[in-house]
Design an enzyme around this catalytic site. Structure first.
Site, PDB file in Angstrom:
ATOM      1  N   GLU A 178      36.015  15.669  18.872  1.00  0.00           N
ATOM      2  CA  GLU A 178      35.974  15.037  17.546  1.00  0.00           C
ATOM      3  C   GLU A 178      34.559  14.923  16.977  1.00  0.00           C
ATOM      4  OE1 GLU A 178      37.625  11.057  17.247  1.00  0.00           O
ATOM      5  OE2 GLU A 178      37.275  10.988  15.097  1.00  0.00           O
ATOM      6  N   LYS A 220      39.343  17.705  16.374  1.00  0.00           N
ATOM      7  CA  LYS A 220      39.666  16.597  15.459  1.00  0.00           C
ATOM      8  C   LYS A 220      38.502  16.407  14.485  1.00  0.00           C
ATOM      9  CE  LYS A 220      40.807  11.682  15.409  1.00  0.00           C
ATOM     10  NZ  LYS A 220      41.660  10.649  16.003  1.00  0.00           N
TER      11      LYS A 220
HETATM   12  P1  13P Z   1      40.761   7.219  11.591  1.00  0.00           P
HETATM   13  O1  13P Z   1      41.926   8.109  11.253  1.00  0.00           O
HETATM   14  O2  13P Z   1      40.969   5.782  11.207  1.00  0.00           O
HETATM   15  O3  13P Z   1      39.453   7.791  11.130  1.00  0.00           O
HETATM   16  O4  13P Z   1      40.689   7.150  13.170  1.00  0.00           O
HETATM   17  C1  13P Z   1      40.788   8.297  13.889  1.00  0.00           C
HETATM   18  C2  13P Z   1      39.964   8.211  15.103  1.00  0.00           C
HETATM   19  O5  13P Z   1      40.464   8.320  16.187  1.00  0.00           O
HETATM   20  C3  13P Z   1      38.519   8.019  14.954  1.00  0.00           C
HETATM   21  O6  13P Z   1      37.892   8.247  16.171  1.00  0.00           O
END
Ligand code: 13P
Length: 341
Positions: A178, A220
């Site tokens: 991510e 992500k």
């Molecule tokens: P949000 O969709 O609220 O941004 O959270 C996703 C997430 O896992 C952030 O690390």
């Protein structure tokens, strides 16, 4: 089962048509912030009660293939006295775990941050696996300003993200990678795209260097959107076109699925933007969600700390957002569906 087969089996369950991931892995300070907004104290029991309630939503597994949990939740039990990972499995949802330990200022790079948590990761993963986790998440953040993110932040964060992913795969745990370019600021959509392209490019360069198997990971990322304080808003079609363009330039086709974060977009925006992407020509990867706030905000508002009187409204609110995002997976979401029950 050998490790490659084990990773593939987890990918097969996580990546399914019409489904996405629920991020319910808010760290202690973040969940305290979310609870404060509804006037609820963040005690261990309140966190357990809330998460156990939302994860037992009937039919959640129709649209949710995996859930990301926080370490504390992994060891908690539901009112029916089974562990939360067992509850997820009963729902047909794969349990996962957030494994990064948050961010710190990056030394000698003002305004930039670095994510920590690599020390002892291999050992921690063995423990999480015994508790039922089959995949993990690690989040790097990038602040946009005139001077950030700098080269150092882009390279250093990519390096830790790739090391994390390689360690996860060595333990038979699917890594969610991510890199989040933040929405805060007054930058334009094109500045977000320019920074995101540089960030994603560096991340895949590092993943390659660390021999991460691209078929056995999920990405992500943020979507391409103007900064929150920017004067111009973007339409779903603009967001979709810019996002897909940046991803096509940077993400190899071997990655099975791209699961967006919502990052401060409203629930409706998050669904509409995903929908617009899935209305475009088919892409080499699945385009889906791994939303935290965009799935949970209406549920939190309905819950208000009362798991007895507000249980049904809380679960219906989550079910509705999951279902609408499920429709967006096929490009079949419409505004009018917002007012249906
Ligand atoms: P949000 O969709 O609220 O941004 O959270 C996703 C997430 O896992 C952030 O690390």
């Amino acid at each position: 089962m050998n490790i490659q087969d084990e990773l593939q089996a987890t990918i097969d369950v996580l990546v399914q048509k019409g489904k996405g991931i629920l991020a319910a892995d808010e760290s202690s300070p973040t969940i305290a912030k979310r609870f404060k907004a509804i006037d609820v104290e963040s005690t261990e029991e309140n966190r357990r009660a809330y998460r156990s309630l939302i994860l037992s939503t009937p039919g959640l597994g129709e649209f949710i293939s995996g859930v990301i949990l926080f370490e504390e939740t992994l060891g908690q039990r539901t009112d029916d006295d089974i562990t939360i990972p067992e509850l997820c499995t009963k729902q047909g949802i794969v349990p996962g775990i957030k494994v990064d330990a948050g961010k710190l200022p990056l030394a000698n790079s003002p305004g930039d941050e670095i994510t920590q948590g690599l020390d002892g990761l291999e050992l921690r993963l063995k423990g999480y696996k015994e508790q039922g986790a089959r995949f993990a998440k690690w989040r790097d953040v990038y602040n946009i300003s005139e001077t950030t993110p700098g080269r150092l932040a882009i390279e250093a964060n990519a390096e830790v993200l790739a090391r994390y992913a390689a360690i996860c795969q060595s333990q038979g745990i699917v890594p969610i990678v991510e890199p989040e370019v933040l929405i805060d600021g007054d930058h334009s959509l094109s500045r977000c795209a320019e920074v995101s392209e540089a960030v994603f490019h560096e991340v895949f360069h590092a993943l390659h260097r660390h021999h991460v198997v691209l078929e056995h990971m999920l990405l992500k990322p943020n979507m391409m959107v103007p900064g929150k304080q920017h004067s111009q808003k973007a339409s779903p079609d603009e967001v979709a076109a810019q996002t897909v363009r940046v991803l096509r330039r940077t993400v190899p086709a071997a990655v099975p699925s791209i699961n967006f974060l919502s990052g401060g977009l409203t629930p409706e925006q998050s669904t509409a933007y995903l929908n617009a992407m899935n209305q475009m020509n088919p892409q080499p990867w699945e385009l889906t969600f791994s939303y935290g706030r965009a799935l949970q905000e209406p549920a939190l508002q309905a819950w208000k700390g009362d798991s007895i009187n507000n249980a049904q409204q809380t679960q219906s609110a989550l079910y509705k957002r999951a279902k609408l995002n499920g429709a967006a997976r096929y490009g079949k979401y419409m505004d009018a569906m917002e007012s249906e029950n």
